[in-house]
Write a protein that holds these residues in place. Sequence first.
Motif, PDB file in Angstrom:
ATOM      1  N   GLU A 260       0.864  -1.105   0.069  1.00  0.00           N
ATOM      2  CA  GLU A 260      -0.093   0.061  -0.051  1.00  0.00           C
ATOM      3  C   GLU A 260       0.791   1.241  -0.073  1.00  0.00           C
ATOM      4  O   GLU A 260       0.499   2.337  -0.562  1.00  0.00           O
ATOM      5  N   VAL A 261       2.034   0.979   0.619  1.00  0.00           N
ATOM      6  CA  VAL A 261       2.834   2.411   0.548  1.00  0.00           C
ATOM      7  C   VAL A 261       3.520   2.408  -1.040  1.00  0.00           C
ATOM      8  O   VAL A 261       3.613   3.661  -1.362  1.00  0.00           O
ATOM      9  N   ILE A 262       3.911   1.426  -1.583  1.00  0.00           N
ATOM     10  CA  ILE A 262       4.491   1.615  -2.791  1.00  0.00           C
ATOM     11  C   ILE A 262       3.188   2.118  -3.642  1.00  0.00           C
ATOM     12  O   ILE A 262       3.522   3.066  -4.668  1.00  0.00           O
ATOM     13  N   MET A 263       1.945   1.695  -3.699  1.00  0.00           N
ATOM     14  CA  MET A 263       0.883   2.110  -4.460  1.00  0.00           C
ATOM     15  C   MET A 263       0.691   3.576  -4.199  1.00  0.00           C
ATOM     16  O   MET A 263       0.304   4.249  -5.003  1.00  0.00           O
ATOM     17  N   GLY A 264       0.710   3.974  -2.878  1.00  0.00           N
ATOM     18  CA  GLY A 264       0.583   5.504  -2.583  1.00  0.00           C
ATOM     19  C   GLY A 264       1.521   6.199  -3.376  1.00  0.00           C
ATOM     20  O   GLY A 264       1.178   7.249  -3.963  1.00  0.00           O
ATOM     21  N   HIS A 265       2.843   5.760  -3.287  1.00  0.00           N
ATOM     22  CA  HIS A 265       3.713   6.645  -4.068  1.00  0.00           C
ATOM     23  C   HIS A 265       3.597   6.591  -5.501  1.00  0.00           C
ATOM     24  O   HIS A 265       3.635   7.754  -6.293  1.00  0.00           O
ATOM     25  N   PHE A 266       3.360   5.367  -6.244  1.00  0.00           N
ATOM     26  CA  PHE A 266       2.871   5.350  -7.578  1.00  0.00           C
ATOM     27  C   PHE A 266       1.599   6.360  -7.647  1.00  0.00           C
ATOM     28  O   PHE A 266       1.738   7.100  -9.090  1.00  0.00           O
ATOM     29  N   ILE A 267       0.847   6.433  -7.086  1.00  0.00           N
ATOM     30  CA  ILE A 267      -0.431   7.392  -7.290  1.00  0.00           C
ATOM     31  C   ILE A 267      -0.024   8.648  -7.177  1.00  0.00           C
ATOM     32  O   ILE A 267      -0.336   9.517  -8.022  1.00  0.00           O
ATOM     33  N   GLN A 268       0.632   8.872  -6.171  1.00  0.00           N
ATOM     34  CA  GLN A 268       1.058  10.473  -6.187  1.00  0.00           C
ATOM     35  C   GLN A 268       1.789  10.781  -7.196  1.00  0.00           C
ATOM     36  O   GLN A 268       1.647  11.876  -7.819  1.00  0.00           O
ATOM     37  N   ALA A 269       2.918   9.798  -7.547  1.00  0.00           N
ATOM     38  CA  ALA A 269       3.763  10.396  -8.715  1.00  0.00           C
ATOM     39  C   ALA A 269       3.275  10.486 -10.277  1.00  0.00           C
ATOM     40  O   ALA A 269       3.332  11.430 -10.955  1.00  0.00           O
ATOM     41  N   ASN A 270       2.071   9.720 -10.653  1.00  0.00           N
ATOM     42  CA  ASN A 270       1.582   9.587 -11.763  1.00  0.00           C
ATOM     43  C   ASN A 270       0.155  10.168 -11.915  1.00  0.00           C
ATOM     44  O   ASN A 270      -0.262  10.807 -13.088  1.00  0.00           O
ATOM     45  N   PHE A 271      -0.485  10.557 -10.727  1.00  0.00           N
ATOM     46  CA  PHE A 271      -1.783  11.170 -10.841  1.00  0.00           C
ATOM     47  C   PHE A 271      -1.925  12.573 -10.097  1.00  0.00           C
ATOM     48  O   PHE A 271      -2.777  13.345 -10.553  1.00  0.00           O
ATOM     49  N   ILE A 272      -1.554  12.554  -8.964  1.00  0.00           N
ATOM     50  CA  ILE A 272      -1.550  13.657  -7.973  1.00  0.00           C
ATOM     51  C   ILE A 272      -0.882  14.868  -8.326  1.00  0.00           C
ATOM     52  O   ILE A 272      -0.888  16.075  -8.505  1.00  0.00           O
ATOM     53  N   ARG A 273       0.539  14.708  -8.369  1.00  0.00           N
ATOM     54  CA  ARG A 273       1.649  15.643  -8.419  1.00  0.00           C
ATOM     55  C   ARG A 273       1.599  16.066  -9.971  1.00  0.00           C
ATOM     56  O   ARG A 273       1.432  15.343 -11.025  1.00  0.00           O
ATOM     57  N   PRO A 274       2.137  17.419 -10.385  1.00  0.00           N
ATOM     58  CA  PRO A 274       2.215  17.743 -11.606  1.00  0.00           C
ATOM     59  C   PRO A 274       3.564  16.867 -12.286  1.00  0.00           C
ATOM     60  O   PRO A 274       4.279  16.552 -11.836  1.00  0.00           O
ATOM     61  N   LYS A 275       3.111  16.664 -13.525  1.00  0.00           N
ATOM     62  CA  LYS A 275       4.143  15.854 -14.521  1.00  0.00           C
ATOM     63  C   LYS A 275       5.397  16.891 -14.526  1.00  0.00           C
ATOM     64  O   LYS A 275       6.723  16.143 -14.715  1.00  0.00           O
ATOM     65  N   ILE A 276       5.337  18.139 -14.818  1.00  0.00           N
ATOM     66  CA  ILE A 276       6.595  18.837 -15.106  1.00  0.00           C
ATOM     67  C   ILE A 276       6.683  19.811 -14.083  1.00  0.00           C
ATOM     68  O   ILE A 276       6.001  20.455 -13.436  1.00  0.00           O
ATOM     69  N   ARG A 277       7.865  19.487 -13.425  1.00  0.00           N
ATOM     70  CA  ARG A 277       8.346  20.287 -12.134  1.00  0.00           C
ATOM     71  C   ARG A 277       9.510  21.020 -12.620  1.00  0.00           C
ATOM     72  O   ARG A 277      10.591  20.447 -12.265  1.00  0.00           O
ATOM     73  N   PRO A 278       9.489  22.204 -12.956  1.00  0.00           N
ATOM     74  CA  PRO A 278      10.691  23.062 -13.518  1.00  0.00           C
ATOM     75  C   PRO A 278      11.485  23.326 -12.147  1.00  0.00           C
ATOM     76  O   PRO A 278      11.107  23.540 -10.967  1.00  0.00           O
ATOM     77  N   TYR A 279      12.918  23.186 -12.310  1.00  0.00           N
ATOM     78  CA  TYR A 279      13.601  23.507 -11.469  1.00  0.00           C
ATOM     79  C   TYR A 279      13.867  25.090 -10.981  1.00  0.00           C
ATOM     80  O   TYR A 279      14.188  25.837 -12.140  1.00  0.00           O
ATOM     81  N   GLN A 280      13.498  25.455  -9.920  1.00  0.00           N
ATOM     82  CA  GLN A 280      13.664  26.858  -9.688  1.00  0.00           C
ATOM     83  C   GLN A 280      14.451  27.141  -8.371  1.00  0.00           C
ATOM     84  O   GLN A 280      14.670  26.536  -7.443  1.00  0.00           O
ATOM     85  N   THR A 281      15.496  28.113  -8.678  1.00  0.00           N
ATOM     86  CA  THR A 281      16.255  28.548  -7.647  1.00  0.00           C
ATOM     87  C   THR A 281      15.831  29.879  -6.800  1.00  0.00           C
ATOM     88  O   THR A 281      15.135  30.726  -7.322  1.00  0.00           O
ATOM     89  N   ASN A 282      15.968  30.055  -5.573  1.00  0.00           N
ATOM     90  CA  ASN A 282      15.902  31.193  -5.156  1.00  0.00           C
ATOM     91  C   ASN A 282      17.306  32.215  -5.107  1.00  0.00           C
ATOM     92  O   ASN A 282      17.886  32.016  -3.888  1.00  0.00           O
TER      93      ASN A 282
END
Length: 129
Positions: free
Chosen positions: A79-101
Motif C-alpha cells: 500500500e505504501v508503494i501504491m501510494g507513491h505510484f498514485i502520487q507520482a503519476n496522478f496527483i503531482r504535476p508531471k513537469i516540475r521546473p527547477y527553480q532557484t531562489n
Amino acid sequence: MAASYISVPRDLTKIKSKVMFNLTKRQLICFSVAALIGVPSFFLLKQIGSTSMAAMGMMVVMMPLFFLAMYEKNGQPLEVIMGHFIQANFIRPKIRPYQTNNYYAALMRQAQLEKEVESIVRCSKENVR
C-alpha cells in the motif's frame, strides 16, 4: 558426524517478529480478512455457477489481500508503494521546473520595489502641494 549450519541473516533489521504459524501480525490479519471475504463468495458463486467457476472467483477476490500480506519491496509494503505510484503519476504535476531562489535576484527585486514605493510617495507629495 556431519556438521550442521544455521544461516544467520547479516541485516537484523529485516527480521520480523512472528506471531502464529510462522506468520507476522500483518500477514495473519490479511489472510483472515481474505478468508472472511473469500469463503462466503465461494458459496455464493457456487449457487450461481459451477464449482470451478466459484473457486476461480474466490481466488480473484482473495488475491489482492494476499498481495497486501506478502509483497514488500525495499522494506515498504504494497500500500505504501501504491501510494507513491498514485502520487507520482496522478496527483503531482508531471513537469516540475527547477527553480532557484537566487539571493542576488531577490535583492534586485527588493531594490526595484523600494524605487516604486519611493516614486509613488514622491508623486503623492507633489499632488498634495
